[in-house]
Design a protein around this motif. Sequence first.
Motif, PDB file in Angstrom:
ATOM      1  N   LEU A   1       0.829  -1.202   0.000  1.00 37.50           N
ATOM      2  CA  LEU A   1       0.000   0.000   0.000  1.00 37.50           C
ATOM      3  C   LEU A   1       0.861   1.250   0.000  1.00 37.50           C
ATOM      4  N   TYR A   2       0.463   2.201  -0.836  1.00 35.14           N
ATOM      5  CA  TYR A   2       1.033   3.544  -0.864  1.00 35.14           C
ATOM      6  C   TYR A   2      -0.124   4.500  -0.614  1.00 35.14           C
ATOM      7  N   VAL A   3       0.096   5.519   0.237  1.00 34.66           N
ATOM      8  CA  VAL A   3      -0.943   6.495   0.522  1.00 34.66           C
ATOM      9  C   VAL A   3      -0.374   7.886   0.248  1.00 34.66           C
ATOM     10  N   PHE A   4      -1.118   8.680  -0.525  1.00 30.05           N
ATOM     11  CA  PHE A   4      -0.745  10.061  -0.821  1.00 30.05           C
ATOM     12  C   PHE A   4      -1.828  10.967  -0.264  1.00 30.05           C
ATOM     13  N   ASN A   5      -1.449  11.806   0.688  1.00 29.70           N
ATOM     14  CA  ASN A   5      -2.388  12.759   1.279  1.00 29.70           C
ATOM     15  C   ASN A   5      -1.893  14.183   1.083  1.00 29.70           C
ATOM     16  N   THR A   6      -2.791  15.050   0.684  1.00 26.11           N
ATOM     17  CA  THR A   6      -2.509  16.480   0.663  1.00 26.11           C
ATOM     18  C   THR A   6      -3.277  17.114   1.816  1.00 26.11           C
ATOM     19  N   HIS A   7      -2.727  18.203   2.351  1.00 26.23           N
ATOM     20  CA  HIS A   7      -3.431  18.921   3.416  1.00 26.23           C
ATOM     21  C   HIS A   7      -2.995  20.384   3.410  1.00 26.23           C
ATOM     22  N   GLY A   8      -3.802  21.227   4.029  1.00 29.38           N
ATOM     23  CA  GLY A   8      -3.565  22.665   4.012  1.00 29.38           C
ATOM     24  C   GLY A   8      -2.478  23.139   4.949  1.00 29.38           C
ATOM     25  N   LYS A   9      -2.369  22.549   6.106  1.00 31.62           N
ATOM     26  CA  LYS A   9      -1.341  22.972   7.070  1.00 31.62           C
ATOM     27  C   LYS A   9       0.023  22.436   6.636  1.00 31.62           C
ATOM     28  N   SER A  10       1.060  23.048   7.151  1.00 32.98           N
ATOM     29  CA  SER A  10       2.408  22.573   6.849  1.00 32.98           C
ATOM     30  C   SER A  10       2.704  21.300   7.639  1.00 32.98           C
ATOM     31  N   LYS A  11       3.713  20.565   7.199  1.00 34.44           N
ATOM     32  CA  LYS A  11       4.147  19.375   7.937  1.00 34.44           C
ATOM     33  C   LYS A  11       4.547  19.747   9.360  1.00 34.44           C
ATOM     34  N   GLU A  12       5.216  20.889   9.497  1.00 32.04           N
ATOM     35  CA  GLU A  12       5.677  21.335  10.811  1.00 32.04           C
ATOM     36  C   GLU A  12       4.500  21.602  11.748  1.00 32.04           C
ATOM     37  N   GLU A  13       3.441  22.230  11.216  1.00 26.34           N
ATOM     38  CA  GLU A  13       2.251  22.485  12.039  1.00 26.34           C
ATOM     39  C   GLU A  13       1.611  21.173  12.477  1.00 26.34           C
ATOM     40  N   TYR A  14       1.549  20.207  11.563  1.00 25.39           N
ATOM     41  CA  TYR A  14       0.979  18.897  11.913  1.00 25.39           C
ATOM     42  C   TYR A  14       1.842  18.196  12.965  1.00 25.39           C
ATOM     43  N   GLN A  15       3.168  18.309  12.826  1.00 25.73           N
ATOM     44  CA  GLN A  15       4.060  17.682  13.787  1.00 25.73           C
ATOM     45  C   GLN A  15       3.944  18.335  15.166  1.00 25.73           C
ATOM     46  N   GLU A  16       3.823  19.645  15.202  1.00 28.43           N
ATOM     47  CA  GLU A  16       3.725  20.372  16.477  1.00 28.43           C
ATOM     48  C   GLU A  16       2.515  19.929  17.303  1.00 28.43           C
ATOM     49  N   ILE A  17       1.416  19.666  16.647  1.00 29.04           N
ATOM     50  CA  ILE A  17       0.194  19.295  17.382  1.00 29.04           C
ATOM     51  C   ILE A  17      -0.036  17.780  17.419  1.00 29.04           C
ATOM     52  N   GLY A  18       0.891  17.019  16.825  1.00 31.53           N
ATOM     53  CA  GLY A  18       0.772  15.562  16.843  1.00 31.53           C
ATOM     54  C   GLY A  18      -0.204  15.003  15.826  1.00 31.53           C
ATOM     55  N   MET A  19      -0.651  15.853  14.892  1.00 35.68           N
ATOM     56  CA  MET A  19      -1.618  15.395  13.902  1.00 35.68           C
ATOM     57  C   MET A  19      -1.012  14.373  12.957  1.00 35.68           C
ATOM     58  N   ASP A  20       0.274  14.478  12.654  1.00 34.78           N
ATOM     59  CA  ASP A  20       0.924  13.501  11.789  1.00 34.78           C
ATOM     60  C   ASP A  20       0.853  12.104  12.410  1.00 34.78           C
ATOM     61  N   VAL A  21       1.109  12.042  13.699  1.00 24.16           N
ATOM     62  CA  VAL A  21       1.046  10.761  14.416  1.00 24.16           C
ATOM     63  C   VAL A  21      -0.395  10.260  14.483  1.00 24.16           C
ATOM     64  N   ALA A  22      -1.332  11.167  14.753  1.00 20.87           N
ATOM     65  CA  ALA A  22      -2.743  10.783  14.849  1.00 20.87           C
ATOM     66  C   ALA A  22      -3.265  10.245  13.518  1.00 20.87           C
ATOM     67  N   LEU A  23      -2.901  10.882  12.420  1.00 23.12           N
ATOM     68  CA  LEU A  23      -3.360  10.423  11.106  1.00 23.12           C
ATOM     69  C   LEU A  23      -2.799   9.039  10.780  1.00 23.12           C
ATOM     70  N   LYS A  24      -1.537   8.839  11.085  1.00 23.43           N
ATOM     71  CA  LYS A  24      -0.946   7.515  10.836  1.00 23.43           C
ATOM     72  C   LYS A  24      -1.579   6.449  11.727  1.00 23.43           C
ATOM     73  N   LEU A  25      -1.875   6.828  12.954  1.00 27.67           N
ATOM     74  CA  LEU A  25      -2.498   5.870  13.863  1.00 27.67           C
ATOM     75  C   LEU A  25      -3.895   5.476  13.380  1.00 27.67           C
TER      76      LEU A  25
END
Length: 191
Positions: free
Chosen positions: A123-147
Amino acid sequence: MKYLIIYAHPLENSLNHHLKTVVEQKLSNEKHEVVVRDLNKLKFNPVLSADDIVGQMKGIVSQDVKKEQEYITWADAIIMIYPIWWTGMPAIMKGYIDRVFSYGFAYHYDKGVQKGLLVGKSLYVFNTHGKSKEEYQEIGMDVALKLTSDTGIFTYSGLEIKKHFFFGQADRVEASVVEKWILEITESFSA
């Protein structure tokens, strides 16, 4: 190899559509078999109904679900392309998963232990989003999305995640950045 692209974005001039087109052309040019399931064009019904739930428990699915399951069975690798909206996948993609990744097809329980049934598929997943990667990392959203997606859906179903791309600030990205993303994507299929 046989690649199945499951795509969800309603606009043909979207970045997601562009990424889908690039991936489809690259794989086709390399003589892979490629099937695209554009959920919006298909007008896929995302609503998990009472009939769906009752049928799943009996091992019976509707014709539209059966057709999608046949494509997944056919594929060696699945590519999912969709934007992140309100910190999750679009409703049509979530509904696709609710209906198509059904009990007895994507997973089952064996003596109380859950087992993924899509083992052996990449499986390969491609996601686009409005916030920057850094903003997602700061609030833990990157981890939450992967989880929620990677762990809660994809590996739960037995899929082997080769790569999950998060492309930030996609609503205001420069062409040069998109070219870097495309290079990153195309290299992931060469590895």
